[in-house]
Scaffold this active site. Sequence first.
Site, PDB file in Angstrom:
ATOM      1  N   TYR A  33       0.864  -1.234  -0.083  1.00 35.15           N
ATOM      2  CA  TYR A  33       0.067   0.011   0.027  1.00 35.15           C
ATOM      3  C   TYR A  33       0.841   1.441   0.140  1.00 35.15           C
ATOM      4  O   TYR A  33       1.830   1.335   0.435  1.00 35.15           O
ATOM      5  CB  TYR A  33      -0.922   0.114   1.353  1.00 35.15           C
ATOM      6  CG  TYR A  33      -2.065  -0.913   1.376  1.00 35.15           C
ATOM      7  CD1 TYR A  33      -3.209  -0.628   0.642  1.00 35.15           C
ATOM      8  CD2 TYR A  33      -1.942  -2.149   1.840  1.00 35.15           C
ATOM      9  CE1 TYR A  33      -4.389  -1.569   0.658  1.00 35.15           C
ATOM     10  CE2 TYR A  33      -2.724  -3.272   1.834  1.00 35.15           C
ATOM     11  CZ  TYR A  33      -4.080  -2.785   1.295  1.00 35.15           C
ATOM     12  OH  TYR A  33      -4.997  -3.531   1.396  1.00 35.15           O
ATOM     13  N   TYR A  77      -0.062 -10.172   0.121  1.00 37.46           N
ATOM     14  CA  TYR A  77       1.098  -9.891   1.110  1.00 37.46           C
ATOM     15  C   TYR A  77       0.781 -10.471   2.703  1.00 37.46           C
ATOM     16  O   TYR A  77      -0.152 -11.174   2.792  1.00 37.46           O
ATOM     17  CB  TYR A  77       1.010  -8.260   1.451  1.00 37.46           C
ATOM     18  CG  TYR A  77      -0.143  -7.864   1.921  1.00 37.46           C
ATOM     19  CD1 TYR A  77      -0.572  -7.662   3.297  1.00 37.46           C
ATOM     20  CD2 TYR A  77      -1.142  -7.249   1.029  1.00 37.46           C
ATOM     21  CE1 TYR A  77      -1.682  -7.290   3.665  1.00 37.46           C
ATOM     22  CE2 TYR A  77      -2.584  -6.908   1.661  1.00 37.46           C
ATOM     23  CZ  TYR A  77      -2.648  -6.810   2.920  1.00 37.46           C
ATOM     24  OH  TYR A  77      -3.621  -6.244   3.409  1.00 37.46           O
ATOM     25  N   HIS A 133     -10.434  -2.841  -1.273  1.00 37.99           N
ATOM     26  CA  HIS A 133     -11.579  -2.524  -0.087  1.00 37.99           C
ATOM     27  C   HIS A 133     -12.383  -1.451  -0.842  1.00 37.99           C
ATOM     28  O   HIS A 133     -12.146  -0.814  -1.907  1.00 37.99           O
ATOM     29  CB  HIS A 133     -10.668  -1.639   0.839  1.00 37.99           C
ATOM     30  CG  HIS A 133      -9.636  -2.381   1.495  1.00 37.99           C
ATOM     31  ND1 HIS A 133      -9.871  -2.997   2.736  1.00 37.99           N
ATOM     32  CD2 HIS A 133      -8.320  -2.685   1.407  1.00 37.99           C
ATOM     33  CE1 HIS A 133      -8.594  -3.581   3.236  1.00 37.99           C
ATOM     34  NE2 HIS A 133      -7.781  -3.490   2.107  1.00 37.99           N
TER      35      HIS A 133
END
Length: 241
Positions: free
Chosen positions: A107, A146, A161
């Site tokens: 991210y 991940y 998300h």
Amino acid sequence: MTPEAEFHQRDRDIHPPAYTPVYKTSALRSPRIPLWSLQNSLSEVTGPIFSPDELGPLDNDLILNYAKEGEPIGEQTIVHGYVFDGNGQPVSNTLVEVWQANAGGRYRHRNDTYIAPIDPNFGGCGRMLTDERGYYFFRTIKPGAYPFRNRINSWRPAHIHFSVFGTGFVQRLITQMYFEGDPLIPHDSIIATIPDRSAADRLIAKLDLNASRPLECLAYRFDIVLRGRRQTVFENKLQGG
């Protein structure tokens, strides 16, 4: 305001319980006493209202909306679907927000220290409004898996998300979408918190070859249901309606 104007509380037999030891961080985050049921105010059942003027032309194109010196690395992917209310009616003009890791599973967040590199041309965030049919669409890079510290060798499947507001603020749904065929899904500790297997399956987007672009990219369809027996599972814990 009459009680008939209020939204119903989410079904606790479908949604994950707050305390789920298989997902270890819930041991510290979950409340220890039952939640209070409060009367909905007028502002909670009538808004918010969004306008197309609030969005930019590339907000739903995660491939281009952060690109600086070329396109991001990874598998280009289309995600699309419909937002429905508990009666199966389309929810139009509602805000759908998405955020995700890059193709390497990292991210763009200062607390993410995974060894995968940051992609300088990928921000990992986007947003869009549903049309009059409740339809939404965006382009992105398929996120990578991940590791996370739940067990010694725990990995998150590729996921995106979602935040969807519905027709009122207390209908806001925060959830995650997974990809059909991902071998990590049966091993994921977060998905394992969902007691209803069919509810967990509704979080998995199906491959949609009809919406794919030949010689360019695959597409996945993910329909979202805000309420009712077929509702999409909440993952926002206390923030849910």
